[in-house]
Design a protein around this motif. Sequence first.
Motif, PDB file in Angstrom:
ATOM      1  N   LEU A 115      -3.003   5.160  -9.181  1.00 29.49           N
ATOM      2  CA  LEU A 115      -1.678   5.768  -9.008  1.00 29.49           C
ATOM      3  C   LEU A 115      -0.633   5.036  -9.556  1.00 29.49           C
ATOM      4  CD1 LEU A 115      -2.668   7.721  -5.747  1.00 29.49           C
ATOM      5  CD2 LEU A 115      -3.280   8.641  -8.001  1.00 29.49           C
ATOM      6  N   SER A 116       0.640   5.869  -9.728  1.00 24.60           N
ATOM      7  CA  SER A 116       1.714   5.174 -10.183  1.00 24.60           C
ATOM      8  C   SER A 116       2.427   4.423  -9.091  1.00 24.60           C
ATOM      9  CB  SER A 116       2.843   5.933 -10.594  1.00 24.60           C
ATOM     10  OG  SER A 116       3.001   7.059  -9.563  1.00 24.60           O
ATOM     11  N   VAL A 117       1.999   4.752  -7.836  1.00 26.49           N
ATOM     12  CA  VAL A 117       2.402   3.862  -6.611  1.00 26.49           C
ATOM     13  C   VAL A 117       1.406   3.183  -5.778  1.00 26.49           C
ATOM     14  CG1 VAL A 117       4.559   5.309  -6.415  1.00 26.49           C
ATOM     15  CG2 VAL A 117       2.653   6.035  -5.266  1.00 26.49           C
ATOM     16  N   GLY A 118       0.348   2.968  -6.292  1.00 26.87           N
ATOM     17  CA  GLY A 118      -0.715   2.300  -5.519  1.00 26.87           C
ATOM     18  C   GLY A 118      -2.186   2.868  -6.272  1.00 26.87           C
ATOM     19  N   LEU A 140      -3.781   7.424   0.206  1.00 24.95           N
ATOM     20  CA  LEU A 140      -2.752   6.565  -0.698  1.00 24.95           C
ATOM     21  C   LEU A 140      -2.722   5.072   0.088  1.00 24.95           C
ATOM     22  CD1 LEU A 140      -0.975   5.917  -2.956  1.00 24.95           C
ATOM     23  CD2 LEU A 140       0.865   6.448  -1.461  1.00 24.95           C
ATOM     24  N   ARG A 141      -3.386   4.113  -1.065  1.00 24.14           N
ATOM     25  CA  ARG A 141      -3.002   2.631  -0.534  1.00 24.14           C
ATOM     26  C   ARG A 141      -1.850   2.072  -1.336  1.00 24.14           C
ATOM     27  NH1 ARG A 141      -5.542   4.490   2.643  1.00 24.14           N
ATOM     28  NH2 ARG A 141      -7.362   4.321   3.367  1.00 24.14           N
ATOM     29  N   PRO A 142      -0.618   1.938  -0.843  1.00 22.68           N
ATOM     30  CA  PRO A 142       0.379   1.828  -1.586  1.00 22.68           C
ATOM     31  C   PRO A 142       0.347   0.178  -2.282  1.00 22.68           C
ATOM     32  CG  PRO A 142       1.356   2.476   0.475  1.00 22.68           C
ATOM     33  CD  PRO A 142      -0.405   2.584   0.370  1.00 22.68           C
ATOM     34  N   ASP A 143       0.799   0.310  -3.476  1.00 22.40           N
ATOM     35  CA  ASP A 143       0.735  -1.028  -4.201  1.00 22.40           C
ATOM     36  C   ASP A 143       2.241  -1.694  -3.888  1.00 22.40           C
ATOM     37  OD1 ASP A 143       0.844  -3.248  -5.884  1.00 22.40           O
ATOM     38  OD2 ASP A 143       0.563  -2.078  -7.746  1.00 22.40           O
ATOM     39  N   PRO A 144       2.130  -2.947  -3.225  1.00 26.85           N
ATOM     40  CA  PRO A 144       3.332  -3.665  -3.209  1.00 26.85           C
ATOM     41  C   PRO A 144       4.145  -4.009  -4.134  1.00 26.85           C
ATOM     42  CG  PRO A 144       1.506  -4.809  -1.874  1.00 26.85           C
ATOM     43  CD  PRO A 144       1.042  -3.720  -2.872  1.00 26.85           C
ATOM     44  N   ALA A 145       3.427  -4.045  -5.320  1.00 22.97           N
ATOM     45  CA  ALA A 145       4.188  -4.361  -6.525  1.00 22.97           C
ATOM     46  C   ALA A 145       5.125  -3.069  -7.105  1.00 22.97           C
ATOM     47  CB  ALA A 145       3.214  -4.619  -7.720  1.00 22.97           C
ATOM     48  N   GLN A 146       4.818  -1.978  -6.500  1.00 22.81           N
ATOM     49  CA  GLN A 146       5.532  -0.492  -6.849  1.00 22.81           C
ATOM     50  C   GLN A 146       6.634  -0.376  -5.589  1.00 22.81           C
ATOM     51  OE1 GLN A 146       5.191   0.617  -9.732  1.00 22.81           O
ATOM     52  NE2 GLN A 146       3.365  -0.810 -10.343  1.00 22.81           N
ATOM     53  N   ARG A 147       7.013  -1.250  -4.925  1.00 18.14           N
ATOM     54  CA  ARG A 147       8.064  -1.021  -4.089  1.00 18.14           C
ATOM     55  C   ARG A 147       9.143  -0.440  -4.527  1.00 18.14           C
ATOM     56  NH1 ARG A 147       7.763  -7.093  -1.145  1.00 18.14           N
ATOM     57  NH2 ARG A 147       6.065  -6.540   0.303  1.00 18.14           N
ATOM     58  N   PRO A 187       5.580  -0.107   2.045  1.00 12.12           N
ATOM     59  CA  PRO A 187       6.379  -1.334   2.025  1.00 12.12           C
ATOM     60  C   PRO A 187       7.807  -1.018   1.537  1.00 12.12           C
ATOM     61  CG  PRO A 187       4.559  -1.750   0.502  1.00 12.12           C
ATOM     62  CD  PRO A 187       4.330  -0.238   1.089  1.00 12.12           C
ATOM     63  N   SER A 188       8.753  -1.800   2.286  1.00 10.26           N
ATOM     64  CA  SER A 188      10.195  -1.479   1.688  1.00 10.26           C
ATOM     65  C   SER A 188      10.566  -2.715   0.899  1.00 10.26           C
ATOM     66  CB  SER A 188      11.048  -1.289   2.944  1.00 10.26           C
ATOM     67  OG  SER A 188      10.828  -2.520   3.667  1.00 10.26           O
ATOM     68  N   ALA A 189      11.677  -2.134  -0.098  1.00  9.71           N
ATOM     69  CA  ALA A 189      11.931  -3.276  -1.020  1.00  9.71           C
ATOM     70  C   ALA A 189      12.729  -4.490  -0.256  1.00  9.71           C
ATOM     71  CB  ALA A 189      12.877  -2.856  -1.879  1.00  9.71           C
TER      72      ALA A 189
END
Length: 189
Positions: A115-118, A140-147, A187-189
């Motif tokens: 997905l676009s965010v993870g 959803l498993r968020p991707d830290p690179a997509q913070r 995860p926050s920026a």
Amino acid sequence: MSGELIRRTLGEVLAFIGLTDSVGQPLAFALHDFRRMLITDAVRTGLPPHIAQAIAGHADINTTMGHHAVYPAETIEVHRAFISRRRALRPAEEYRTPTDAEWEDFLGHFERRELSVGTCARAYGTTCIHEHACVRCSLLRPDPAQRARLAEVRDNLIARIAEAETEGWLGEVDGLQVSLAGAGEAPSA
Ligand code: SF4
């Protein structure tokens, strides 16, 4: 019953029975010994070690392996026996070699979960039941690179909630708040 009561009662029962260890000393049990016994018994009678790990609440399977009083080789044998028993119970069709098309479909499943965010953590063979509302979905498993992208989504939701409140679109506010809570867990920026 408190732990202390159980400990004391156990000591009294052991003293009454007169059980001794290998060097003739009275047996003494700590409450933790029962965890060891449970895990040992469960694994020896066929419970897969990773299930025993979940039951015991261990974060690391090596902790579970350290708890049960059998050798790793025995664990492997028991696990193999468990798999054999399970296969005997399940339809043989489940264990045939997959066709090339099925294998491609299986591999494709993991690509379709990007997905676009993870990454979507839904199981193989299942479809999205949440209408692709990924930000508010527990799978959803968020991707830290997509913070940065997630922060953008979050800011956009905040702006939409403010607009909905101003315009009196109260029916939308609740749903947007759920999405905002989901985005806030990323995860926050
Ligand atoms: S909404 Fe949930 S189940 Fe559906 S694609 Fe997004 S993360 Fe996966």
